[in-house]
Design a protein around this motif. Structure first.
Motif, PDB file in Angstrom:
ATOM      1  N   ASN A 183      -3.107  14.694  -5.186  1.00 50.61           N
ATOM      2  CA  ASN A 183      -1.709  14.315  -5.374  1.00 50.61           C
ATOM      3  C   ASN A 183      -1.190  14.771  -6.733  1.00 50.61           C
ATOM      4  O   ASN A 183      -0.036  15.168  -6.864  1.00 50.61           O
ATOM      5  N   ASP A 203       5.753   4.411  -1.540  1.00 47.50           N
ATOM      6  CA  ASP A 203       6.934   5.247  -1.296  1.00 47.50           C
ATOM      7  C   ASP A 203       8.062   4.477  -0.616  1.00 47.50           C
ATOM      8  O   ASP A 203       9.216   4.924  -0.633  1.00 47.50           O
ATOM      9  N   ARG A 204       7.731   3.336   0.004  1.00 48.49           N
ATOM     10  CA  ARG A 204       8.789   2.577   0.684  1.00 48.49           C
ATOM     11  C   ARG A 204       9.620   1.739  -0.286  1.00 48.49           C
ATOM     12  O   ARG A 204      10.661   1.194   0.093  1.00 48.49           O
ATOM     13  N   MET A 233       0.821  -1.209   0.000  1.00 47.16           N
ATOM     14  CA  MET A 233       0.000   0.000   0.000  1.00 47.16           C
ATOM     15  C   MET A 233       0.856   1.259   0.000  1.00 47.16           C
ATOM     16  O   MET A 233       0.507   2.253  -0.635  1.00 47.16           O
ATOM     17  N   ASP A 234       1.965   1.240   0.716  1.00 48.37           N
ATOM     18  CA  ASP A 234       2.848   2.399   0.780  1.00 48.37           C
ATOM     19  C   ASP A 234       3.919   2.263  -0.303  1.00 48.37           C
ATOM     20  O   ASP A 234       5.017   1.752  -0.059  1.00 48.37           O
ATOM     21  N   ARG A 269      -3.647   2.381  -5.532  1.00 45.87           N
ATOM     22  CA  ARG A 269      -2.836   3.172  -4.603  1.00 45.87           C
ATOM     23  C   ARG A 269      -1.883   4.052  -5.382  1.00 45.87           C
ATOM     24  O   ARG A 269      -1.728   3.873  -6.590  1.00 45.87           O
ATOM     25  N   ARG A 288       1.921   6.642  -5.287  1.00 44.97           N
ATOM     26  CA  ARG A 288       3.098   7.244  -4.664  1.00 44.97           C
ATOM     27  C   ARG A 288       2.758   8.704  -4.397  1.00 44.97           C
ATOM     28  O   ARG A 288       1.947   9.303  -5.114  1.00 44.97           O
ATOM     29  N   THR A 289       3.374   9.287  -3.401  1.00 45.24           N
ATOM     30  CA  THR A 289       3.178  10.710  -3.173  1.00 45.24           C
ATOM     31  C   THR A 289       4.001  11.511  -4.176  1.00 45.24           C
ATOM     32  O   THR A 289       4.921  10.985  -4.821  1.00 45.24           O
TER      33      THR A 289
END
Length: 369
Positions: A265, A178-179, A175-176, A229, A231-232
């Protein structure tokens, strides 16, 4: 053969996209790196697993050269990304790998493998199919194999056991986003990639992703089953700046199924592109029901010069049947506001040609046996 070859535990392969000279795409199609493979490669490197990437499509190498590269890399695991259009060469590459070393674990992932794991596993040269997000699942799979442990405890895979196909529980959905590390562009020949004719403004150009999944539930698209989902904005702009500095990239082609679905975003991304004076032009794929006049102007001001709309059909019944019930007036309106913002438009349509049936298609997997 001008390819940098190093020994590695894992070799990730992008198979060739084969087409006849008479194909309507011959001469205009582009060649871009597999972002899925590059993301998996970067994740493996982060976990200190040696990995190489071989893009057979852009390198234009033969079967004999492929075997020689496999022999020199000496991988313990080979991973292939597979679309339906590349399934036949993928099955053949799996067979080549086993001819080099029967002990190599051959793994397939990608949209075709995820949609049809049983069909893929008809090819006896294939050992495992990865379903869903590949980074964590493939890493766990490689780790278990390198440590000579059973794969049955790895979620998100399908494999044969005692003549039966086993599907483990779904793998982790990341889900994240960015990681995840930036894709391992350094493992592929960046100078050899090129965009499709008419789909770019400046060169060199390369592809990127900001989102995964799509809000639509279209019957023809694998992304209908993919968790949505994003990415920022900050790391996306940072990646663009890195690509510009390292490879001189002047244009980005966003391959997101629906780039504009997370509107705040997208606005933040556009603001950052202007604030940092990135000076990179870009394109995006957009649904006609996920755009507004304001957002189109925002994107234009940040360097977007072209959008592609998936129109699919002008027939209302067909649109209902494919579960994309967007009215024609909405489509016309979206085209109008995007053009008024000064953005060039391309539109995609689906044409169905009857031909080979499903049962015949399944035989492809057995071609190399």
């Amino acid at each position: 053969m001008d390819i940098n070859i190093k020994k590695a535990d894992v070799l990730l392969i992008n198979p060739p996209w084969l087409s006849k000279d008479q194909n309507i795409w011959h001469g205009i199609k582009g060649a871009m790196p597999s972002l899925g493979l590059l993301s998996i490669a970067a994740y493996l490197e982060q976990q200190n697993i040696s990995v190489q990437v071989l893009d057979i499509h852009v390198e234009k190498i033969s079967a004999l050269e492929t075997k020689e590269i496999i022999r020199r890399v000496q991988p313990k695991v080979i991973g292939l990304t597979v679309m339906t259009a590349t399934s036949v060469p993928s099955y053949k590459i799996a067979r080549l790998a086993k001819e080099v070393d029967p002990n190599i674990l051959v793994v397939m992932g990608g949209v075709h493998a995820e949609a049809m794991p049983e069909e893929c596993l008809l090819n006896s040269a294939l050992d495992v199919v990865v379903r869903g997000d590949g980074e964590v699942t493939f890493y766990k799979l490689v780790t278990e194999h390198l440590n000579k442990r059973s794969l049955s405890g790895v979620n998100g895979i399908s494999f044969r056991s005692d003549g039966k196909i086993i599907h483990t529980l779904p793998g982790e959905i990341i889900m994240d986003l960015d990681r995840l590390p930036f894709p391992a562009y350094h493992l592929v020949p960046m100078k050899k990639y090129y965009p499709a004719m008419g789909a770019y403004k400046r060169l060199p150009a390369i592809n990127m992703l900001m989102t995964r999944g799509c809000p639509g539930k279209c019957t023809f698209c694998n992304s209908a089953m993919t968790k949505l989902r994003t990415r920022t904005a900050e790391p996306v702009v940072e990646e663009i700046l890195r690509l510009k500095k390292t490879y001189g990239v002047r244009e980005i082609q966003f391959y997101d199924d629906t780039f504009t679905i997370f509107k705040p975003n997208v606005v933040a991304f556009c603001e950052l592109m202007r604030k940092k004076n990135v000076d990179v032009t870009w394109t995006a794929f957009v649904r006609v029901d996920c755009i507004s006049a304001e957002l189109a102007k925002e994107m234009k001001s940040a360097g977007c010069h072209q959008m592609l709309f998936g129109v699919e059909s002008g027939d209302a019944q067909i649109m209902e049947n494919i579960r994309k019930p967007i009215e024609r007036e909405k489509t016309k309106w979206a085209h109008k506001v995007v053009r008024e913002a000064g953005i060039e438009l391309r539109s995609a349509f689906i044409f169905w040609k009857s031909g080979r049936n499903g049962s015949d298609h399944a035989q492809y997997a057995r071609l190399c046996d």
